[in-house]
Design a protein around this motif. Structure first.
Motif, PDB file in Angstrom:
ATOM      1  N   MET A 160     107.542  13.190   0.260  1.00  0.00           N
ATOM      2  CA  MET A 160     107.095  14.485   0.693  1.00  0.00           C
ATOM      3  C   MET A 160     106.211  14.966   0.073  1.00  0.00           C
ATOM      4  N   ARG A 193     112.526  24.296  -2.243  1.00  0.00           N
ATOM      5  CA  ARG A 193     113.676  24.659  -1.446  1.00  0.00           C
ATOM      6  C   ARG A 193     113.838  23.436  -0.630  1.00  0.00           C
ATOM      7  N   LEU A 194     113.019  22.464  -0.102  1.00  0.00           N
ATOM      8  CA  LEU A 194     113.472  21.506   0.697  1.00  0.00           C
ATOM      9  C   LEU A 194     114.220  20.160  -0.133  1.00  0.00           C
ATOM     10  N   LEU A 199     117.092  21.547   4.737  1.00  0.00           N
ATOM     11  CA  LEU A 199     116.888  22.489   5.533  1.00  0.00           C
ATOM     12  C   LEU A 199     118.050  23.298   6.005  1.00  0.00           C
ATOM     13  N   LYS A 201     120.956  25.912   6.016  1.00  0.00           N
ATOM     14  CA  LYS A 201     121.167  27.169   5.406  1.00  0.00           C
ATOM     15  C   LYS A 201     122.081  27.318   4.765  1.00  0.00           C
TER      16      LYS A 201
ATOM     17  N   LEU B 135     113.189  22.763  15.313  1.00  0.00           N
ATOM     18  CA  LEU B 135     113.334  23.267  13.961  1.00  0.00           C
ATOM     19  C   LEU B 135     113.366  24.689  14.276  1.00  0.00           C
ATOM     20  N   GLY B 142     120.322  29.946  13.478  1.00  0.00           N
ATOM     21  CA  GLY B 142     121.003  30.474  12.121  1.00  0.00           C
ATOM     22  C   GLY B 142     121.429  29.279  11.564  1.00  0.00           C
ATOM     23  N   VAL B 144     119.321  26.951  10.373  1.00  0.00           N
ATOM     24  CA  VAL B 144     118.375  26.311   9.315  1.00  0.00           C
ATOM     25  C   VAL B 144     117.913  27.249   8.650  1.00  0.00           C
ATOM     26  N   ARG B 145     117.726  27.132   7.463  1.00  0.00           N
ATOM     27  CA  ARG B 145     116.880  28.123   6.610  1.00  0.00           C
ATOM     28  C   ARG B 145     115.657  28.830   7.327  1.00  0.00           C
ATOM     29  N   ASP B 147     113.631  30.636   5.259  1.00  0.00           N
ATOM     30  CA  ASP B 147     112.682  31.169   4.061  1.00  0.00           C
ATOM     31  C   ASP B 147     111.576  29.930   4.053  1.00  0.00           C
ATOM     32  N   VAL B 148     111.564  28.996   4.780  1.00  0.00           N
ATOM     33  CA  VAL B 148     110.277  28.075   4.800  1.00  0.00           C
ATOM     34  C   VAL B 148     109.699  28.123   6.243  1.00  0.00           C
ATOM     35  N   GLU B 149     108.460  28.431   6.421  1.00  0.00           N
ATOM     36  CA  GLU B 149     107.676  28.679   7.569  1.00  0.00           C
ATOM     37  C   GLU B 149     107.963  27.100   8.203  1.00  0.00           C
ATOM     38  N   ARG B 151     106.108  25.435  10.572  1.00  0.00           N
ATOM     39  CA  ARG B 151     105.015  24.458  10.434  1.00  0.00           C
ATOM     40  C   ARG B 151     105.019  23.728   9.146  1.00  0.00           C
ATOM     41  N   LEU B 152     105.284  24.350   8.073  1.00  0.00           N
ATOM     42  CA  LEU B 152     105.191  23.752   6.790  1.00  0.00           C
ATOM     43  C   LEU B 152     106.288  22.972   6.459  1.00  0.00           C
ATOM     44  N   ALA B 153     107.409  23.170   7.128  1.00  0.00           N
ATOM     45  CA  ALA B 153     108.831  22.568   6.816  1.00  0.00           C
ATOM     46  C   ALA B 153     108.598  21.274   7.684  1.00  0.00           C
ATOM     47  N   ARG B 155     105.944  19.830   8.536  1.00  0.00           N
ATOM     48  CA  ARG B 155     104.885  18.851   7.756  1.00  0.00           C
ATOM     49  C   ARG B 155     105.561  18.173   6.756  1.00  0.00           C
ATOM     50  N   LEU B 156     106.329  18.897   5.948  1.00  0.00           N
ATOM     51  CA  LEU B 156     106.888  18.431   4.612  1.00  0.00           C
ATOM     52  C   LEU B 156     107.937  17.281   4.984  1.00  0.00           C
ATOM     53  N   VAL B 157     108.842  17.693   6.154  1.00  0.00           N
ATOM     54  CA  VAL B 157     109.793  16.687   6.421  1.00  0.00           C
ATOM     55  C   VAL B 157     109.189  15.310   7.252  1.00  0.00           C
TER      56      VAL B 157
END
Lengths: 203, 203
Positions: A160, A193-194, A199, A201, B135, B142, B144-145, B147-149, B151-153, B155-157
């Motif tokens: 990641m 965070r991840l 992911l 909540k 996502l 409700g 999935v968190r 507080d992570v944007e 598109r960014l989440a 990309r990281l996943v």
């Protein structure tokens, strides 16, 4: 122009140009001729600074490796619970990756045909092992899940983090990065965070 | 020997050889001569099957893309909460990546110099967007968190999942993979646990 450029050339700027060329053409596909053209200085001027392209590779990956290993000596990487130290190291790894983007990108692309490449791979592995050891300690202390094997978890977490080099571009003058506006702080927080919370909540 | 080989050659085996060569030499660095040598058949025999290397690339990345898009049509990807569908899709992505390892590896290395490469990148992006939409829905529901944007989440996943091609090798005859013995099921579970729950122990 050539003369002016030559006058201002330092080992540092030569290294920066070489890293770009290595990334674009691959290390194997780069000749001294390519480096000479990209730098705008003669091959003999390059040989004035370094013994050849392998030395440039070594200097470039050393810069990335020194920054990464440097993290492990920082106070917060040495004090506190293993889980706290691990989170600190993960955050700092992302910071170093973004701050030293071309150098870390090159390090991650090294494949191992020359002595320098094999050395770089060995050092990368040693760094991975240090982080894996932290993860193992955190699991032993009961702060990290034990249902994912340590080596596998380390690989996936590194996967990641390292994937960031594929899309992250430093912030432009308008304060927005080339990658949809995710700033450095936002990326560091998102990874932390991840990696630690996932992911889902928090309930 | 050459005759025997030619007799048993099918478009399928030619594709499999071509994918290996593309991965090893890079698509740009592969000539019809390289493909002919690796396959042990003449260039004209290759042209009997396909119009050239670009058609081989298209067939190879199509195979990976068809499998990936196929996931989205599966029952569990269409029914249930967005978070459940997302988890199903993530697990199936890892399965497809391991089952079609060379084809997905090639797809992930495509850079975009030819029409086929640009098309493949466009299809990859479309797939990413479908997963990002899931996502987003899961966050809206409700589960999935937030507080992570998104598109960014995403990309990281994807970064974590795609990094598996760097080290995963299929299980050998002894039932152990080349990557420290992590079997397919173990990798799928590890990714699902880390992506959704993170490293931190559920309290």
């Amino acid at each position: 122009m050539t003369t002016a450029k030559r006058d201002t050339y330092t080992p540092e700027t030569l290294l920066s140009v070489a890293v770009q060329v290595f990334i674009e053409r691959g290390y194997d596909g780069t000749s001294m001729e390519h480096l000479s053209k990209a730098a705008g200085i003669s091959k003999s001027s390059i040989y004035h600074h370094v013994s050849g392209k392998e030395e440039l590779l070594r200097r470039a990956v050393s810069r990335a490796l020194d920054e990464l290993f440097g993290i492990l000596d920082e106070e917060h990487a040495r004090e506190g619970s293993a889980a706290e130290r691990l989170e600190y190291v993960v955050r700092r790894m992302v910071e170093v990756l973004m701050a030293e983007l071309p150098y870390v990108t090159l390090l991650l692309r090294v494949r191992g045909n020359t002595g320098t490449e094999r050395w770089a791979l060995e050092r990368r592995r040693a760094f991975d092992h240090r982080v894996a050891a932290l993860l193992k300690d955190a699991a032993a202390e009961g702060d990290v899940r034990a249902d994912v094997e340590v080596r596998l978890a380390t690989r996936l977490v590194f996967g990641m983090i390292n994937s960031i080099v594929e899309w992250y571009r430093p912030e432009g003058p308008d304060g927005r990065s080339g990658a949809g506006g995710a700033g450095e702080r936002e990326v560091v927080d998102a990874v932390a965070r991840l990696v630690f919370g996932g992911l889902r909540k928090a309930s």
